[in-house]
Design an enzyme around this catalytic site. Structure first.
Site, PDB file in Angstrom:
ATOM      1  N   SER A   1      -7.837  -5.501  -9.250  1.00 23.73           N
ATOM      2  CA  SER A   1      -7.597  -3.944  -9.736  1.00 23.73           C
ATOM      3  C   SER A   1      -9.321  -3.234 -10.137  1.00 23.73           C
ATOM      4  O   SER A   1      -9.790  -3.885  -9.950  1.00 23.73           O
ATOM      5  CB  SER A   1      -6.609  -3.729 -10.246  1.00 23.73           C
ATOM      6  OG  SER A   1      -6.563  -2.108 -10.090  1.00 23.73           O
TER       7      SER A   1
ATOM      8  N   ASP B   1      -7.858  -8.172  -5.459  1.00 24.80           N
ATOM      9  CA  ASP B   1      -7.427  -6.677  -4.936  1.00 24.80           C
ATOM     10  C   ASP B   1      -8.349  -5.591  -5.583  1.00 24.80           C
ATOM     11  O   ASP B   1      -7.721  -4.975  -6.576  1.00 24.80           O
ATOM     12  CB  ASP B   1      -5.963  -6.664  -5.329  1.00 24.80           C
ATOM     13  CG  ASP B   1      -5.994  -5.359  -4.158  1.00 24.80           C
ATOM     14  OD1 ASP B   1      -6.721  -5.683  -2.796  1.00 24.80           O
ATOM     15  OD2 ASP B   1      -4.909  -5.144  -3.786  1.00 24.80           O
TER      16      ASP B   1
ATOM     17  N   HIS C   1       0.224  -4.108  -3.953  1.00 23.46           N
ATOM     18  CA  HIS C   1      -1.195  -4.512  -4.836  1.00 23.46           C
ATOM     19  C   HIS C   1      -1.177  -4.663  -6.256  1.00 23.46           C
ATOM     20  O   HIS C   1      -2.323  -5.987  -7.579  1.00 23.46           O
ATOM     21  CB  HIS C   1      -1.879  -3.084  -5.162  1.00 23.46           C
ATOM     22  CG  HIS C   1      -3.095  -3.115  -6.176  1.00 23.46           C
ATOM     23  ND1 HIS C   1      -4.552  -3.486  -6.130  1.00 23.46           N
ATOM     24  CD2 HIS C   1      -3.473  -2.533  -7.442  1.00 23.46           C
ATOM     25  CE1 HIS C   1      -5.275  -3.399  -6.994  1.00 23.46           C
ATOM     26  NE2 HIS C   1      -4.710  -2.907  -8.020  1.00 23.46           N
TER      27      HIS C   1
END
Length: 319
Positions: free
Chosen positions: A132, A162, A239
């Site tokens: 992230s 991600d 996610h």
């Protein structure tokens, strides 16, 4: 490995043979070897010299939320160093990047003192991994945006899990690294980008926007990488689905409910993420192409469905 790997599945997706241990250390004025930020280290306990991997957590998350993934990678012969870059309120993105640089500078001198006596870090094989906003932090460090980092530091590989550069294209976080120009990242290391199929989707409309919106997510990061580069997307997961189960506290509750989720059993996603990291590091650090090639040739080996088909483009100088 060859035919046997293809018949039995890539061993990168299964735990490695090495037992591991978790070591935690906090900053201390009295102890000169203490790290500049709290760190969680996951390392093999078997005697040997192992490559070092710095792992950066996502926005407002905790480094121990990734214990399963970190242990998976360490069991294959890597030392994971996961700093806690924020505790209460997340600092600005540039602060996190600079703090990451401080931890990386600390490791060559003092990491060994925290490891089991027979375990040694390899000073020449250092890689960056992040999830992230931590994925963006890893990219920012690799691109030279950490003002604190020793400029002589070299990295063997970079993996973004991600990665996200902001809540949308207009609200990118500092430092701004996305250029929206294909193959514009000037990186001198192999790069893998892992994405999620559900990350760009709204959980509810409103009030829960996507956690990894199009325009600032894995697709754009991969688009701006040059070969050697790889791209793997877990189509049926969200996610946060690579985090541990039963996350603690208010932060754990928020991490578990803000993003669109995939399958209830997240173990497949954790093994997918851990396996891709292991296979790509074996390729980048040791030159072992067998497992990454097996996954690209037969994506069904993965415990998570990979769609679109994986991409793996080697630079001519790395072949």
């Amino acid at each position: 490995m060859g035919e046997e790997s293809e018949r039995l599945g890539s061993s990168a997706f299964e735990p490695g043979s090495l037992p591991t241990t978790v070591i935690k250390a906090d900053p201390s004025r009295e102890d000169p070897v203490s790290p500049p930020k709290p760190v969680m280290i996951v390392a093999p306990t078997v005697a040997g010299t192992y490559p070092v991997v710095f792992f950066f957590h996502g926005f407002y998350l905790r480094n121990y939320f990734y214990s399963d993934v970190l242990s998976h990678v360490a069991s294959h012969g890597f030392i994971l160093v996961a700093p806690q870059l924020c505790k209460l309120l997340p600092p600005g993105g540039q602060v996190e990047v600079d703090d990451a640089g401080k931890v990386i500078n600390w490791a060559p001198k003092y990491l060994k003192s925290l490891l089991p006596g027979s375990v040694k870090p390899s000073g020449e094989d250092t890689s960056l991994v992040g999830h992230s906003r931590g994925g963006k932090t890893a990219f920012a460090v690799a691109l030279g945006h950490a003002s604190t980092l020793d400029p002589s530091t070299k990295f063997s590989a970079l993996v973004g899990i991600d990665p996200v550069a902001g809540s949308n294209v207009c609200m990118r976080t500092q430092p701004h690294i996305l250029t929206y120009e294909p193959e514009s990242f000037e990186l001198d290391m192999p790069v893998a980008v892992v994405g999620t199929g559900l990350g760009p989707l709204w959980k509810t409309k409103p009030p829960s926007p996507p956690c990894a919106p199009d325009g600032v997510n894995h697709k754009e990061f991969f688009n701006e990488c040059r070969p050697t580069r790889a791209h793997f997307v877990a189509a049926d997961y969200g996610h946060m689905d690579m985090l541990d189960d039963d996350l603690e506290g208010a932060v754990g509750y928020l991490a578990g409910c803000l993003c669109k989720k995939g399958k209830l059993d997240k173990s497949g996603m954790r093994r997918f993420v851990g396996g891709i990291v292991v296979a790509f590091l074996k390729y980048s650090v040791f030159g072992d192409k067998s497992e990454i090639n097996s996954i690209v040739k037969d994506p069904s080996l993965s415990p998570a469905r990979i769609d679109p088909p994986p991409q793996f483009h080697e630079a001519s100088s790395f072949v």
